[in-house]
Each structure stands twice: as C-alpha cells, then as structure tokens.
Design a protein around this motif. Structure first.
Motif, PDB file in Angstrom:
ATOM      1  N   GLU A 407       0.837  -1.222  -0.129  1.00  0.00           N
ATOM      2  CA  GLU A 407       0.003  -0.089   0.177  1.00  0.00           C
ATOM      3  C   GLU A 407       0.715   1.364  -0.168  1.00  0.00           C
ATOM      4  O   GLU A 407       0.553   2.213  -0.596  1.00  0.00           O
ATOM      5  N   ILE A 408       1.946   1.383   0.794  1.00  0.00           N
ATOM      6  CA  ILE A 408       2.510   2.645   1.225  1.00  0.00           C
ATOM      7  C   ILE A 408       4.468   2.372   1.004  1.00  0.00           C
ATOM      8  O   ILE A 408       4.518   1.288   1.563  1.00  0.00           O
ATOM      9  N   VAL A 409       4.703   3.332   0.394  1.00  0.00           N
ATOM     10  CA  VAL A 409       6.157   3.457   0.691  1.00  0.00           C
ATOM     11  C   VAL A 409       6.415   4.776   1.306  1.00  0.00           C
ATOM     12  O   VAL A 409       6.120   5.932   0.885  1.00  0.00           O
ATOM     13  N   LEU A 410       7.405   4.787   2.484  1.00  0.00           N
ATOM     14  CA  LEU A 410       7.927   5.995   2.877  1.00  0.00           C
ATOM     15  C   LEU A 410       9.279   6.157   2.695  1.00  0.00           C
ATOM     16  O   LEU A 410       9.932   5.245   2.718  1.00  0.00           O
ATOM     17  N   ASN A 411       9.823   7.292   2.529  1.00  0.00           N
ATOM     18  CA  ASN A 411      11.326   7.651   1.999  1.00  0.00           C
ATOM     19  C   ASN A 411      11.675   8.914   2.589  1.00  0.00           C
ATOM     20  O   ASN A 411      10.827   9.744   3.356  1.00  0.00           O
ATOM     21  N   GLY A 412      12.782   9.258   2.752  1.00  0.00           N
ATOM     22  CA  GLY A 412      13.538  10.440   3.275  1.00  0.00           C
ATOM     23  C   GLY A 412      14.317  11.097   2.051  1.00  0.00           C
ATOM     24  O   GLY A 412      14.065  11.234   0.947  1.00  0.00           O
ATOM     25  N   HIS A 413      15.772  11.410   2.590  1.00  0.00           N
ATOM     26  CA  HIS A 413      16.893  11.822   1.619  1.00  0.00           C
ATOM     27  C   HIS A 413      16.452  13.413   1.103  1.00  0.00           C
ATOM     28  O   HIS A 413      17.335  14.192   1.246  1.00  0.00           O
ATOM     29  N   ASP A 414      15.348  13.605   0.573  1.00  0.00           N
ATOM     30  CA  ASP A 414      15.051  15.001   0.108  1.00  0.00           C
ATOM     31  C   ASP A 414      14.339  15.701   1.370  1.00  0.00           C
ATOM     32  O   ASP A 414      13.383  15.190   1.827  1.00  0.00           O
ATOM     33  N   HIS A 415      14.898  16.829   1.546  1.00  0.00           N
ATOM     34  CA  HIS A 415      14.657  17.601   2.848  1.00  0.00           C
ATOM     35  C   HIS A 415      13.371  18.271   2.753  1.00  0.00           C
ATOM     36  O   HIS A 415      13.334  19.670   2.808  1.00  0.00           O
ATOM     37  N   PHE A 416      12.221  17.575   2.401  1.00  0.00           N
ATOM     38  CA  PHE A 416      10.928  18.487   2.468  1.00  0.00           C
ATOM     39  C   PHE A 416       9.943  17.305   2.696  1.00  0.00           C
ATOM     40  O   PHE A 416      10.216  16.072   2.704  1.00  0.00           O
ATOM     41  N   TYR A 417       8.762  17.646   2.496  1.00  0.00           N
ATOM     42  CA  TYR A 417       7.585  16.811   2.581  1.00  0.00           C
ATOM     43  C   TYR A 417       6.844  16.700   1.143  1.00  0.00           C
ATOM     44  O   TYR A 417       6.546  17.605   0.442  1.00  0.00           O
ATOM     45  N   GLU A 418       6.416  15.427   0.668  1.00  0.00           N
ATOM     46  CA  GLU A 418       5.971  15.274  -0.457  1.00  0.00           C
ATOM     47  C   GLU A 418       5.013  14.002  -0.568  1.00  0.00           C
ATOM     48  O   GLU A 418       5.548  13.021   0.105  1.00  0.00           O
ATOM     49  N   ARG A 419       3.796  13.918  -0.844  1.00  0.00           N
ATOM     50  CA  ARG A 419       3.003  12.820  -1.083  1.00  0.00           C
ATOM     51  C   ARG A 419       2.580  12.742  -2.738  1.00  0.00           C
ATOM     52  O   ARG A 419       2.096  13.646  -3.236  1.00  0.00           O
ATOM     53  N   PHE A 420       2.778  11.559  -3.206  1.00  0.00           N
ATOM     54  CA  PHE A 420       2.327  11.053  -4.447  1.00  0.00           C
ATOM     55  C   PHE A 420       0.941  10.489  -4.632  1.00  0.00           C
ATOM     56  O   PHE A 420       0.407   9.902  -3.594  1.00  0.00           O
ATOM     57  N   ALA A 421       0.397  10.527  -5.907  1.00  0.00           N
ATOM     58  CA  ALA A 421      -0.849   9.605  -6.216  1.00  0.00           C
ATOM     59  C   ALA A 421      -0.491   8.316  -6.179  1.00  0.00           C
ATOM     60  O   ALA A 421       0.764   7.685  -6.061  1.00  0.00           O
ATOM     61  N   LEU A 422      -1.477   7.494  -6.185  1.00  0.00           N
ATOM     62  CA  LEU A 422      -1.214   5.891  -6.312  1.00  0.00           C
ATOM     63  C   LEU A 422      -0.549   5.719  -7.681  1.00  0.00           C
ATOM     64  O   LEU A 422      -1.350   5.821  -8.651  1.00  0.00           O
ATOM     65  N   LEU A 423       0.683   5.077  -7.625  1.00  0.00           N
ATOM     66  CA  LEU A 423       1.593   5.067  -8.818  1.00  0.00           C
ATOM     67  C   LEU A 423       1.984   3.568  -9.057  1.00  0.00           C
ATOM     68  O   LEU A 423       2.392   2.857  -7.954  1.00  0.00           O
ATOM     69  N   ASP A 424       2.371   3.286 -10.199  1.00  0.00           N
ATOM     70  CA  ASP A 424       2.874   1.781 -10.494  1.00  0.00           C
ATOM     71  C   ASP A 424       4.414   2.204 -10.764  1.00  0.00           C
ATOM     72  O   ASP A 424       4.982   3.449 -10.560  1.00  0.00           O
ATOM     73  N   PRO A 425       5.389   1.159 -10.841  1.00  0.00           N
ATOM     74  CA  PRO A 425       6.881   1.598 -10.850  1.00  0.00           C
ATOM     75  C   PRO A 425       7.409   2.408 -12.097  1.00  0.00           C
ATOM     76  O   PRO A 425       8.320   2.682 -11.659  1.00  0.00           O
TER      77      PRO A 425
END
Length: 500
Positions: A407-425
């Motif tokens: 369902e969900i992937v959580l990441n960091g590395h880039d110093h801000f907040y962003e949320r994406f739509a439901l995506l394929d690879p």
C-alpha cells in the motif's frame, strides 16, 4: 489460499509462481523438512514472556511448547548481544551459534516422541546440529559469544533444507519429560543461515512432544496470526544535525503520539544523524532527542549513516533493531500490518537490481507474509520533485513491492515533505493497485526548495519541519503530517484510504 487480500492478474501470477515453487521444494525435501500439520487456534497468539507456554494440547495428549528464551552469538562480534532480534543464525566460519531454551511442564504422561521445529528463512545444503546445553543460567538479553555456556553432545541434526520452510529434528533421546531444556544450534559449513526467533511470533521455535499421539502439531500459517487492534507508525527522516534544534521539536511531536491505548512504533527514513553517522554523533546528537524513544524505533539507514564505513555507528547504536550489519533490511508485524524496511544504499548491499540478495529476500518475505495491508520504508525515493526521474536504482525493489500489492512506501533523503498519487513502478497512475509514496525528510536537518514539481505529486511543502503519523487499521489507513508548531508552520496534510 491468500488470506484476506484481493490480487489483480499480475499479482496472482507472481504469487501462484511462488506458491508452486514452494510446493515443489517441499515435495523434493528430505525428511528433515516438515510438512506443516495444523495447530489449534491458540497457536495464533504471539507470546514474548519468560514463562512456560503450552500453545496446543491435543485430545490424545500431544503438546507443543514455544521457546521461552532464544538468541544467537557471533564470533565476529564477541561482546554483542542479539537476544531481541526477530531472527537467529548459524554459521561455521566465522562461528555463529543459536541458543534456545524451553520449559516443559504440565505433561499428562510419558513422552513418546520429541521434535524440535525451527523455521528456516534461508537455505542450507548442510543443515545444522542440535546440542544439549546443561547450563540454563544464560539470559536472552545478556548472552554473548564470550560468555555463552558450553555446548554439549550432539542430540540430532536437520540435514539440508530450503529457505522458507520448517526444519524438524528428532530429540526423543534428549527430552524425556518435564524440565528446563537449553539447546545450541551450530552450523555445519561456512554458509550463514537465518531462522525465525520467538520474536517472530508464530514462526518462532517450538518443541513438539507426543504422548501416545499419532500426529504432530506444528505452527499455524503466519498470515493468520494478526491482532485486530489499531496501531500507529510515526516518524521522519534526515533527523539530527548536531548543530540544529528542530530535531528536538520533531522528537516532541513523536512523543505526543504515545498512548497506553494503542501500539506506537517509530520509523526513520534514513540519515539519522549528521554529518557522518559516527558513534559519537549518535551518542551526542541523536540520543538526546530521538534517542529518547529508541526502544520503540525501527530505523532505516541513509547515505550519511554510511559516511562511517559500513554504517558501523548506525548498526552499533540501534543493535538488532537495525537488522544484520551488512544488510540493514528486515521486516516486522505491527497489528494487522506487515512492515518491510529496506536498504536503498544499493552499492553497500550487493545491489538493488532484480536477482540481488536484497530483492530476492524481499520477494520471499512478501510471499511468506500475505497480510491484507503492507507498508515499506527506506531512504531514497523513486519519485521526487528534487531529482528528475527519482532514484532509479530502487525501481526493482518498487517492482517487487508493487507485485505483492503493497500500500505505502515512505522515504527520506530529500529534505521536504511530498505525497504522490497511487502509482505503478513506471510512475503511471494506478488507482487500483498503485502504491502511495510519501517523502518525509523533515525530521530536523535543513529544508530545501524546488522549482519544478514532479508528475503526479499531490501535496508538498518545503518550509515546515514535522513528522508523518500513520494510523493503521485492519483494512485501511489514515495519514497526517504534523508540523512543528510556529507562526509560519501552518502546513498540514491528511487523508485516508483502504488497503488493496
């Protein structure tokens, strides 16, 4: 049967392939590999106490006991303790031995047969030996290679086995009745092998005793061992800069979520302390803030953590919670959810490409945990508004996650907040089977701004420190970005969705 999850055609094909392969492996195994008999419903409870646990009583007198203590010790780290790891291991060189202890009591008669059941996560062409250990004074939280009790005579051996299967060793000559039994497992060649420990729940080691029984109970399917309780997963990445102050503020936000009414686990999405993840930086900069809840933190490793060779500071600080040194990928269950933690520093772990050790482990892990809801987190995002095309090296990992309906992937590395739509690879919208990616590089290190927005980015903010809180239910989840309080920190983002 895949319990509770609905799979599209592509996922069904992947899972059927895995299931068929597993059946073929079982059919071709020697008698040391146990076909799983059925356990009663009581076996579906994860128990982490040091009291004897009788998990199933058959009508004809057969009983099964879980281990009350287990750990492994390593010649390579002779003073380290691994008692709380969800796995234990054996290896002939460098030596790695596993230790188990069982308390047998409440028997209705004499033991006619005793077998040890251990779930192997990886394969071995040689198997392992089981030895008697007469000293029962060792402790799960204190045993090390240096102080481990002496290993006694061999009591049995497993023979070769495949990963993802139960191994069975006859210990009838050793376990004759009630009492405390300590056992040591030793490797027979120089290949490191992993087994599920008692911290892994229903896949933990067990001792099966037959009392005039004609059938042997065995562990239940791991997919049925879920708790119908809401849980919280909260955290961020890119956290402690040593010279900053916002990591203290985000740590306070995390602590505000703690409640005796619900299980709360803290995640990190890498770059836990700056600039180099050294031993002293973890002690002096991370420990005073996010280290306050270290005992409930399940971390992931970032590129700055690897500025100390081998991420030695990271693995030493977090211990068994960080997975095996040299790997840094592992998984755990949180309520009804299965959580996978990966290592996106691909060059440090033999690559992230299809067929790499980590990608193969990931597919095995997801096939063995067909939970209705699954989440994953690691450092580098596949999709981001900072770097055009994202960090493509993690695409094979994303593909595996997508294939198994995560369902969900959580990441960091880039110093801000962003949320994406439901995506394929490939980055294309997939409202049915797509994965929702969050970037939460807002733990305390300086924030960055971007001018170009990535396709399918649904929400983003470049000037607010904060944490992401996920409220996890049996078949759905809610997300909330919680900002550090301040006159300019008014950004929030929240929503909810059902699992696939």
């Amino acid at each position: 049967m895949i319990h509770g999850r609905k799979f599209g055609p592509q996922r069904r094909a992947v899972l059927l392939t895995a299931i068929v392969a597993g059946l073929i492996a079982l059919a071709s195994c020697s008698t040391s590999i146990g076909t799983e008999p059925q356990l009663g419903a009581a076996a579906g409870t994860t128990i982490l106490t040091d009291t004897p646990t009788l998990i199933d009583t058959l009508s004809d007198g057969g009983v099964t006991f879980t281990s009350i203590t287990d750990a492994f010790v390593s010649e390579a780290s002779p003073t380290s303790n691994y008692g709380l790891a969800t796995v234990f291991g054996t290896d002939g060189s460098p030596v790695r031995n596993g230790y188990l202890r069982f308390q047998v009591e409440g028997l209705a008669g004499a033991v006619s047969k005793a077998t040890l059941w251990v779930y192997a996560e990886t394969s071995s062409t040689a198997g392992y030996q089981v030895h008697d250990v007469t000293d029962n004074s060792w402790g799960e939280g204190t045993i090390t290679f240096e102080n481990a009790p002496a290993i006694g005579a061999e009591a049995g051996s497993s023979g070769a086995f495949s990963g993802g299967s139960w191994t069975v060793v006859d210990l009838t000559g050793l376990v004759a009745g009630e009492g405390t039994y300590s056992l040591a497992l030793t490797g027979l060649n120089s290949t490191a092998v992993r087994y599920a420990s008692r911290e892994a729940g229903v896949f933990g080691p067990r001792l099966v005793l037959e009392i005039a029984a004609t059938h042997t109970p065995a562990p239940a399917d791991r997919s049925t061992a879920t708790a119908n309780l809401d849980s919280i997963l909260i955290g961020a990445g890119d956290i402690a800069p040593c010279e900053g102050r916002y990591d203290e503020a985000t740590a306070t936000l995390v602590e505000a979520s703690f409640s005796p009414e619900v299980t709360v686990v803290v995640f990190t999405t890498g770059d836990n302390v700056y600039q180099s993840g050294s031993h002293s930086q973890f002690k002096d900069c991370y420990e005073p803030t996010w280290g306050r809840f270290k005992e409930r933190t399940r971390p992931s490793v970032g590129n700055h953590d690897y500025k100390t060779p081998g991420a030695a500071g990271y693995f030493e600080y977090f211990g068994e919670a960080a997975g095996y040194p040299g790997e840094g990928y592992y998984s755990y269950d949180l309520g009804d959810w299965h959580i996978v933690v990966l290592n996106s520093n691909c060059s440090e772990v033999g690559g992230c490409n299809a067929g790499s050790p980590q990608e193969q482990w990931l597919r095995r892990d997801l096939a063995a945990h067909p939970s209705f809801c699954t989440a994953a987190y690691f450092h580098h995002p596949l999709f981001t508004s900072v770097k055009r095309g994202g960090y493509s090296s993690v695409n094979p990992l994303w593909q595996a996650l997508y294939d198994f309906g995560v369902e969900i992937v959580l990441n960091g590395h880039d110093h801000f907040y962003e949320r994406f739509a439901l995506l394929d690879p490939n980055g294309d919208p997939d409202p049915v089977w797509g994965i929702r990616e969050f970037i939460v590089g807002t733990g305390g290190k300086n924030l960055i701004n971007v001018k170009q927005i990535a396709p399918n980015s649904e929400a983003r903010n470049f000037d607010t420190f904060g944490v992401l809180k996920l409220s996890l239910s049996t078949s759905s989840y809610q997300w909330e970005f919680i900002p550090v309080p301040g006159i300019f920190n008014t950004f929030t983002d929240s929503g909810s969705d059902s699992c696939h």
